[in-house]
Design a protein around this motif. Structure first.
Motif, mmCIF file in Angstrom:
data_model
loop_
_atom_site.group_PDB
_atom_site.id
_atom_site.type_symbol
_atom_site.label_atom_id
_atom_site.label_comp_id
_atom_site.label_asym_id
_atom_site.label_seq_id
_atom_site.Cartn_x
_atom_site.Cartn_y
_atom_site.Cartn_z
ATOM 1 N N MET A 1 -11.523 8.429 13.880
ATOM 2 C CA MET A 1 -10.959 7.509 13.067
ATOM 3 C C MET A 1 -10.941 7.997 11.482
ATOM 4 O O MET A 1 -12.130 8.318 10.944
ATOM 5 N N ASN A 2 -9.814 7.863 10.832
ATOM 6 C CA ASN A 2 -9.744 8.025 9.453
ATOM 7 C C ASN A 2 -9.371 6.923 8.739
ATOM 8 O O ASN A 2 -8.797 5.823 9.229
ATOM 9 N N ARG A 3 -9.228 7.241 7.465
ATOM 10 C CA ARG A 3 -8.726 6.038 6.573
ATOM 11 C C ARG A 3 -7.416 5.796 6.344
ATOM 12 O O ARG A 3 -6.685 5.124 5.738
ATOM 13 N N THR A 4 -6.500 6.707 7.238
ATOM 14 C CA THR A 4 -5.248 6.678 7.372
ATOM 15 C C THR A 4 -4.743 6.075 8.911
ATOM 16 O O THR A 4 -3.498 6.661 9.080
ATOM 17 N N THR A 5 -5.373 5.375 9.402
ATOM 18 C CA THR A 5 -5.287 4.841 10.636
ATOM 19 C C THR A 5 -4.817 3.526 10.577
ATOM 20 O O THR A 5 -5.045 2.889 9.350
ATOM 21 N N PRO A 6 -4.437 2.879 11.542
ATOM 22 C CA PRO A 6 -4.039 1.434 11.610
ATOM 23 C C PRO A 6 -5.298 0.541 11.376
ATOM 24 O O PRO A 6 -5.058 -0.778 10.842
ATOM 25 N N GLY A 7 -6.462 1.192 11.273
ATOM 26 C CA GLY A 7 -7.568 0.380 10.917
ATOM 27 C C GLY A 7 -7.927 0.478 9.590
ATOM 28 O O GLY A 7 -8.636 -0.361 8.862
ATOM 29 N N ASN A 8 -7.156 1.300 8.868
ATOM 30 C CA ASN A 8 -7.423 1.537 7.589
ATOM 31 C C ASN A 8 -6.114 2.238 6.740
ATOM 32 O O ASN A 8 -5.509 3.009 7.539
ATOM 33 N N ILE B 1 0.726 -1.323 0.121
ATOM 34 C CA ILE B 1 -0.124 0.075 -0.033
ATOM 35 C C ILE B 1 0.744 1.296 0.046
ATOM 36 O O ILE B 1 2.067 1.247 0.304
ATOM 37 N N GLY B 2 0.382 2.411 -0.294
ATOM 38 C CA GLY B 2 0.952 3.726 -0.179
ATOM 39 C C GLY B 2 1.933 3.755 -1.469
ATOM 40 O O GLY B 2 2.837 4.755 -1.414
ATOM 41 N N GLU B 3 1.853 3.201 -2.374
ATOM 42 C CA GLU B 3 2.917 3.254 -3.506
ATOM 43 C C GLU B 3 2.490 4.597 -4.266
ATOM 44 O O GLU B 3 3.424 5.056 -4.967
ATOM 45 N N ASP B 4 1.378 4.811 -4.450
ATOM 46 C CA ASP B 4 0.836 6.117 -5.120
ATOM 47 C C ASP B 4 1.633 7.147 -4.312
ATOM 48 O O ASP B 4 1.722 8.335 -4.959
ATOM 49 N N VAL C 1 2.947 -1.406 7.590
ATOM 50 C CA VAL C 1 3.361 -0.574 8.165
ATOM 51 C C VAL C 1 4.892 -0.447 8.021
ATOM 52 O O VAL C 1 5.696 0.432 7.889
ATOM 53 N N ASP C 2 5.430 -1.760 8.348
ATOM 54 C CA ASP C 2 6.807 -1.825 8.445
ATOM 55 C C ASP C 2 7.571 -1.605 6.906
ATOM 56 O O ASP C 2 8.465 -0.836 6.976
ATOM 57 N N ALA C 3 6.697 -2.073 5.925
ATOM 58 C CA ALA C 3 7.005 -1.532 4.477
ATOM 59 C C ALA C 3 6.951 0.073 4.238
ATOM 60 O O ALA C 3 7.961 0.386 3.480
ATOM 61 N N VAL D 1 -7.923 -2.620 5.851
ATOM 62 C CA VAL D 1 -7.175 -2.924 7.166
ATOM 63 C C VAL D 1 -5.667 -2.756 7.002
ATOM 64 O O VAL D 1 -5.277 -3.551 6.033
ATOM 65 N N LEU D 2 -5.020 -2.011 7.968
ATOM 66 C CA LEU D 2 -3.626 -1.941 7.812
ATOM 67 C C LEU D 2 -2.856 -2.957 8.829
ATOM 68 O O LEU D 2 -3.220 -3.055 9.765
ATOM 69 N N LYS D 3 -2.224 -3.702 8.096
ATOM 70 C CA LYS D 3 -1.256 -4.634 9.071
ATOM 71 C C LYS D 3 0.078 -4.158 9.343
ATOM 72 O O LYS D 3 0.608 -3.468 8.773
#
Length: 338
Positions: free
Chosen positions: A324-331, A187-190, A230-232, A224-226
């Protein structure tokens, strides 16, 4: 088909049989600009390929990857095949308005920019459609600068950030600076590509009106952010800092972003420990990073209330709930598919 279209739509597709037609049809409906649509199938096990192959419009091309490369890899395959002057990123479950591409190119040309972003309409799973940013808010931004962009991508601070915008890139600029999506990022490549383009001196114009429609759907990996994701992100940000020299404002924003990702990491670990009913592990994590405890007061805590009951005593007193937003560990920060 015209050999040199003005814009190339890059559509990375994975298990997109339910939405791919909507995305392709919206690209083909563009007015005032010549386009091609490059669909990259990332080894979909469903009928995505058959649906794309059914198009007889010569502007649609299908690339089938031999192995799954994720959203970054699929988009890179599209970049390698693109012939347009401008690169338009379109997710396989989203859509664009008919005049968007021409309007965005005109905005970039008028501003002498190599990148342009616009506002986004959000269609949630349930509820009313909404505009992601106030038009007046974006109207104040003549250009999107690197410190503003990084600063908006600090986790936990707002419901949406500028990382959700889908930029249009001048293909020549991407090629001159050898800019591609990071295939190691799930995720986050863009986000990283736009940040890198800005760090390379790219000028990013802002179109305040909305032309991109973002559909929130179940099953997206961005929901869902795993921990490994996050490490990546942390590793990718570290590599970004090695490759680019940032000014003071950009570095300050990057430091805030880094702290927020570290908080997210602690939060995910804490939630896992709570689910496992590991009191000692939860206390240790909370002691090392108190921010992890504060974030338990966000809406995700509703889903964990029963599991958290034994640990209520370790919550700090006086903390206020956060949204909570979609940039939290839940999203995750971005709705990537692949």
């Amino acid at each position: 088909m015209e050999q040199h279209p003005q814009a190339t739509f890059i559509v990375a597709a994975f298990k997109a049989q339910d939405t791919i037609e909507r995305a392709i049809d919206s690209a083909l409906a563009q007015t005032g600009v010549s386009i091609e649509v490059v669909v990259i199938d990332d080894c979909s096990p469903d009928d995505t390929v058959e649906i794309v192959n059914a198009y007889t419009d010569p502007r649609v091309r299908l690339i089938r990857l031999e192995k799954n490369r994720g959203p970054g890899g699929a988009r890179n395959a599209g970049l390698a095949a693109a012939r347009g002057d401008w690169i338009v990123i379109l997710d396989s479950d989203d859509a664009v308005s008919p005049d968007r591409t021409a309007r965005m190119i005109a905005r970039a040309t008028g501003a002498g920019a190599q990148i342009v972003v616009d506002n986004v309409d959000v269609i949630p799973l349930d509820g009313e459609p909404r505009r992601m940013f106030e038009d007046a808010q974006l109207s104040k931004l003549d250009t999107l600068t690197l410190p503003i962009f990084i600063g908006s991508n600090v986790l936990f601070q707002s419901e949406h950030n500028y990382g959700y915008m889908k930029p249009i890139f001048e293909r020549r600029f991407l090629e001159e600076h050898a800019l591609r999506f990071d295939e190691s990022l799930p995720i986050g490549e863009d986000y990283l590509l736009l940040a890198s383009a800005l760090a390379k001196g790219g000028r990013c114009a802002v179109e305040p009106s909305a032309g991109y429609t973002y559909y929130i759907r179940s099953g997206s990996i961005s929901r869902v952010l795993k921990l490994h994701q996050v490490d990546a992100m942390l590793a990718a940000d570290a590599e970004f800092l090695k490759n680019h020299r940032l000014d003071a404002a950009s570095m300050a924003a990057q430091e805030r972003r880094h702290r927020s990702i570290e908080d997210a990491r602690s939060f995910i670990i804490l939630v896992d420990q709570i689910k496992a009913r590991s009191l000692s592990g939860a206390v240790k994590t909370a002691w090392k990073n108190p921010a992890a405890i504060r974030h338990l007061r966000m809406p995700i805590a509703v889903r964990l209330r029963r599991l958290m009951a034994p640990f209520n005593a370790i919550r700090p007193f006086g903390t206020q709930p956060k949204t909570m937003n979609r940039t939290t560990p839940g999203n995750s920060p971005h709705k990537s598919k692949g």
